[in-house]
Design a protein around this motif. Structure first.
Motif, PDB file in Angstrom:
ATOM      1  N   GLY A 153       2.392 -10.979  -1.340  1.00  0.00           N
ATOM      2  CA  GLY A 153       2.796 -11.184   0.043  1.00  0.00           C
ATOM      3  C   GLY A 153       4.032 -10.411   0.450  1.00  0.00           C
ATOM      4  O   GLY A 153       4.462 -10.483   1.614  1.00  0.00           O
ATOM      5  N   ASP A 154       4.590  -9.634  -0.460  1.00  0.00           N
ATOM      6  CA  ASP A 154       5.824  -8.888  -0.190  1.00  0.00           C
ATOM      7  C   ASP A 154       5.498  -7.518   0.403  1.00  0.00           C
ATOM      8  O   ASP A 154       5.409  -6.520  -0.315  1.00  0.00           O
ATOM      9  N   LEU A 155       5.359  -7.476   1.713  1.00  0.00           N
ATOM     10  CA  LEU A 155       5.007  -6.213   2.365  1.00  0.00           C
ATOM     11  C   LEU A 155       6.208  -5.284   2.516  1.00  0.00           C
ATOM     12  O   LEU A 155       6.064  -4.168   3.022  1.00  0.00           O
ATOM     13  N   ALA A 156       7.378  -5.738   2.084  1.00  0.00           N
ATOM     14  CA  ALA A 156       8.554  -4.860   2.053  1.00  0.00           C
ATOM     15  C   ALA A 156       8.789  -4.295   0.661  1.00  0.00           C
ATOM     16  O   ALA A 156       9.791  -3.638   0.416  1.00  0.00           O
ATOM     17  N   ALA A 157       7.842  -4.520  -0.266  1.00  0.00           N
ATOM     18  CA  ALA A 157       7.978  -4.042  -1.644  1.00  0.00           C
ATOM     19  C   ALA A 157       7.966  -2.521  -1.699  1.00  0.00           C
ATOM     20  O   ALA A 157       7.486  -1.846  -0.775  1.00  0.00           O
ATOM     21  N   GLY A 158       8.489  -1.987  -2.793  1.00  0.00           N
ATOM     22  CA  GLY A 158       8.560  -0.535  -2.946  1.00  0.00           C
ATOM     23  C   GLY A 158       7.243   0.186  -2.696  1.00  0.00           C
ATOM     24  O   GLY A 158       7.187   1.151  -1.907  1.00  0.00           O
ATOM     25  N   PRO A 159       6.137  -0.226  -3.346  1.00  0.00           N
ATOM     26  CA  PRO A 159       4.879   0.509  -3.198  1.00  0.00           C
ATOM     27  C   PRO A 159       4.282   0.494  -1.791  1.00  0.00           C
ATOM     28  O   PRO A 159       3.309   1.207  -1.532  1.00  0.00           O
ATOM     29  N   SER A 160       4.858  -0.308  -0.876  1.00  0.00           N
ATOM     30  CA  SER A 160       4.330  -0.339   0.488  1.00  0.00           C
ATOM     31  C   SER A 160       4.741   0.891   1.287  1.00  0.00           C
ATOM     32  O   SER A 160       4.240   1.110   2.398  1.00  0.00           O
ATOM     33  N   SER A 161       5.635   1.697   0.736  1.00  0.00           N
ATOM     34  CA  SER A 161       6.119   2.890   1.427  1.00  0.00           C
ATOM     35  C   SER A 161       5.664   4.158   0.733  1.00  0.00           C
ATOM     36  O   SER A 161       5.651   4.238  -0.501  1.00  0.00           O
ATOM     37  N   GLY A 162       5.329   5.158   1.515  1.00  0.00           N
ATOM     38  CA  GLY A 162       4.930   6.445   0.958  1.00  0.00           C
ATOM     39  C   GLY A 162       6.064   7.161   0.256  1.00  0.00           C
ATOM     40  O   GLY A 162       5.824   8.065  -0.557  1.00  0.00           O
ATOM     41  N   SER A 163       7.304   6.777   0.537  1.00  0.00           N
ATOM     42  CA  SER A 163       8.446   7.429  -0.121  1.00  0.00           C
ATOM     43  C   SER A 163       8.695   6.865  -1.507  1.00  0.00           C
ATOM     44  O   SER A 163       9.501   7.419  -2.259  1.00  0.00           O
ATOM     45  N   TYR A 164       8.006   5.777  -1.859  1.00  0.00           N
ATOM     46  CA  TYR A 164       8.158   5.208  -3.201  1.00  0.00           C
ATOM     47  C   TYR A 164       7.446   6.128  -4.188  1.00  0.00           C
ATOM     48  O   TYR A 164       6.271   6.476  -3.997  1.00  0.00           O
TER      49      TYR A 164
END
Length: 223
Positions: A93-104
């Motif tokens: 449920g953590d949509l602010a997690a690292g893998p949610s961003s293309g810059s990760y």
């Protein structure tokens, strides 16, 4: 200092948690970093198939117990010593997690097992949880995405979703064990599928005996 570039492993609610465990063991044995996302639905499947109740607060202990369990319920020979040192866990449920961003800086993503709901969500770009969001990010960043579908039979809508994933650049890999590798135990069949997932990701492993062009080469010899 070398930057960390993990493989993200997403576990959906389909039956087949031993496939996920085998893929995770293979990645760790190859020295790969891993980011793990376990969907809410998959926790029910994991509990039913292994008796393990996966908890966010105790994910490391629960993951260790999961990886130490073979597909037949017996202890696996995987060496757990320091194996989880480079695993990072993200709540579904953590949509602010690292893998949610293309810059990760991830290498790519392996969804194993993939339910038809997960296939549909990724194909349609729904991003309803971190698993789907990370898969969508993986596609838009043109990184490897392997989707190990575990469902049968398949209806027309799911087949269309699988075609859409293929056209978007994903590898659609049904969890279909083969028998030419000389399987003698359930774990052998599980490891074959896991090995094919790692093959698609370009990760070296020794999970199954490869075809070498010799008919009957995998058949046990008597006498």
């Amino acid at each position: 200092m070398k930057s960390r570039r993990p493989w993200v492993v997403g576990v959906s609610g389909a039956s087949g948690t031993p496939y996920a465990a085998a893929v995770l063991r293979g990645l760790l044995a190859a020295g790969e970093s891993v980011d793990l996302v376990v969907s809410r639905a998959s926790r029910l499947t994991l509990l039913d198939e292994t008796g393990i109740s996966f908890r966010d607060a105790h994910w490391r202990e629960d993951l260790a117990a999961w990886l130490a369990r073979g597909a037949d319920g017996k202890p696996d020979t995987f060496d757990m010593a320091d194996a989880l040192g480079d695993v990072r866990y993200w709540a579904a449920g953590d949509l602010a997690a690292g893998p949610s961003s293309g810059s990760y800086p991830a290498k790519g993503m392996l969804v194993v097992p993939a339910s038809t709901a997960a296939v549909a969500g990724v194909a349609l770009g729904l991003s309803k949880d971190l698993l789907q969001r990370t898969a969508s990010v993986t596609l838009k960043e043109r990184r490897p995405l392997v989707v190990a579908v575990r469902e049968t039979p398949l209806n027309g809508q799911t087949l269309k979703h699988m075609v859409a994933l293929d056209e978007a650049g994903a590898v659609v890999l049904p969890a279909s064990p083969a028998f030419y590798a000389g399987a003698t135990h359930i774990q052998d069949l599980v490891d074959f599928v896991a090995g094919r997932v790692l093959d698609a990701a370009g990760v070296p492993h020794r999970l199954y005996r490869r075809w070498e062009g010799e008919l009957g080469g995998a058949t046990p010899r008597s006498g």
